[in-house]
Structures are given as structure tokens and as C-alpha cells.
Scaffold this motif. Sequence first.
Motif, PDB file in Angstrom:
ATOM      1  N   ALA A   1      46.669  70.134  12.484  1.00 10.33           N
ATOM      2  CA  ALA A   1      48.036  70.586  12.226  1.00 10.33           C
ATOM      3  C   ALA A   1      48.155  72.066  12.587  1.00 10.33           C
ATOM      4  N   GLU A   2      49.294  72.424  13.146  1.00  9.81           N
ATOM      5  CA  GLU A   2      49.514  73.822  13.515  1.00  9.81           C
ATOM      6  C   GLU A   2      49.849  74.641  12.279  1.00  9.81           C
ATOM      7  N   PRO A   3      49.103  75.723  12.043  1.00  4.16           N
ATOM      8  CA  PRO A   3      49.393  76.561  10.881  1.00  4.16           C
ATOM      9  C   PRO A   3      50.775  77.210  11.015  1.00  4.16           C
ATOM     10  N   LYS A   4      51.442  77.353   9.887  1.00  2.00           N
ATOM     11  CA  LYS A   4      52.796  77.926   9.875  1.00  2.00           C
ATOM     12  C   LYS A   4      52.834  79.208   9.052  1.00  2.00           C
ATOM     13  N   LEU A   5      53.705  80.111   9.479  1.00  2.00           N
ATOM     14  CA  LEU A   5      53.997  81.326   8.713  1.00  2.00           C
ATOM     15  C   LEU A   5      54.964  80.971   7.590  1.00  2.00           C
ATOM     16  N   PRO A   6      55.154  81.845   6.605  1.00  2.00           N
ATOM     17  CA  PRO A   6      56.075  81.540   5.505  1.00  2.00           C
ATOM     18  C   PRO A   6      57.489  81.168   5.965  1.00  2.00           C
ATOM     19  N   ASP A   7      57.922  81.695   7.114  1.00  2.00           N
ATOM     20  CA  ASP A   7      59.271  81.366   7.597  1.00  2.00           C
ATOM     21  C   ASP A   7      59.322  80.049   8.369  1.00  2.00           C
ATOM     22  N   GLY A   8      58.178  79.356   8.485  1.00  2.00           N
ATOM     23  CA  GLY A   8      58.129  78.070   9.170  1.00  2.00           C
ATOM     24  C   GLY A   8      57.769  78.143  10.640  1.00  2.00           C
ATOM     25  N   SER A   9      57.703  79.338  11.197  1.00  2.00           N
ATOM     26  CA  SER A   9      57.333  79.465  12.614  1.00  2.00           C
ATOM     27  C   SER A   9      55.815  79.332  12.765  1.00  2.00           C
ATOM     28  N   PRO A  10      55.355  78.967  13.966  1.00  2.00           N
ATOM     29  CA  PRO A  10      53.912  78.808  14.169  1.00  2.00           C
ATOM     30  C   PRO A  10      53.166  80.132  13.999  1.00  2.00           C
ATOM     31  N   ALA A  11      52.005  80.067  13.357  1.00  2.00           N
ATOM     32  CA  ALA A  11      51.161  81.254  13.205  1.00  2.00           C
ATOM     33  C   ALA A  11      50.480  81.556  14.544  1.00  2.00           C
TER      34      ALA A  11
END
Length: 103
Positions: free
Chosen positions: A24-34
Motif C-alpha cells: 500500500a502506498e503510504p499517505k500523508l495526513p492530508d491524504g496525498s502520497p508520501a
Amino acid sequence: MPQDSATPPSTPDEALAIVRSRYAEPKLPDGSPAPMHVHEFDIGYLVYATFPRTPDASGRPQPAQPGGSKIIVAKDTGETVTVPNFPTEAAIELYRKQRQANT
């Protein structure tokens, strides 16, 4: 748990593609990809996400959240292995020890 790839990677971009196809692609708190990073070393590629440190109410940066993992893609087989979210050299050393123990 190790996973095998049909084609071993020959570039950091290929190693990143293997990781993206399996995890799974890690996400930043705002939902965008890390942002993802690849560190190449002699027998593999260490692939990991980075997360910005958020400041507290006074503006001081907070420590990184505990936990998480990094992924190593073996150059010779394309096998993927997760290692703890250690600093780069420590994660690579742990992988070397694990690989040596399994051979």
C-alpha cells in the motif's frame, strides 16, 4: 514475509515499481502520497517513505511517529523483505544478517 519477483530490478526505479506493485502506498495526513526514496547498496535497494515533522503549538518540531517499516528489494532475485524503520545503515545491516542466516 519475503516475496519473489519474476524479474530482478536493475535500477532504483524498477525497485520502486516492485514495491509499489506489492505494498500500500503510504499517505500523508492530508491524504496525498508520501514521498518515496530509494537507497541503492551492493546487494539491494532500500525503499522507504518520508513524513514531514509537524510543529507543536509553540512551533517546535515534534519527533517522528514510532513504528513503520522499510522495504528491501534484492538485486539478484527481486525478493522483497520488510525491515524495521531503522536508520538506513542499520536497516541494511539487519537485512545482511537476516539474509546470511537464511543461506
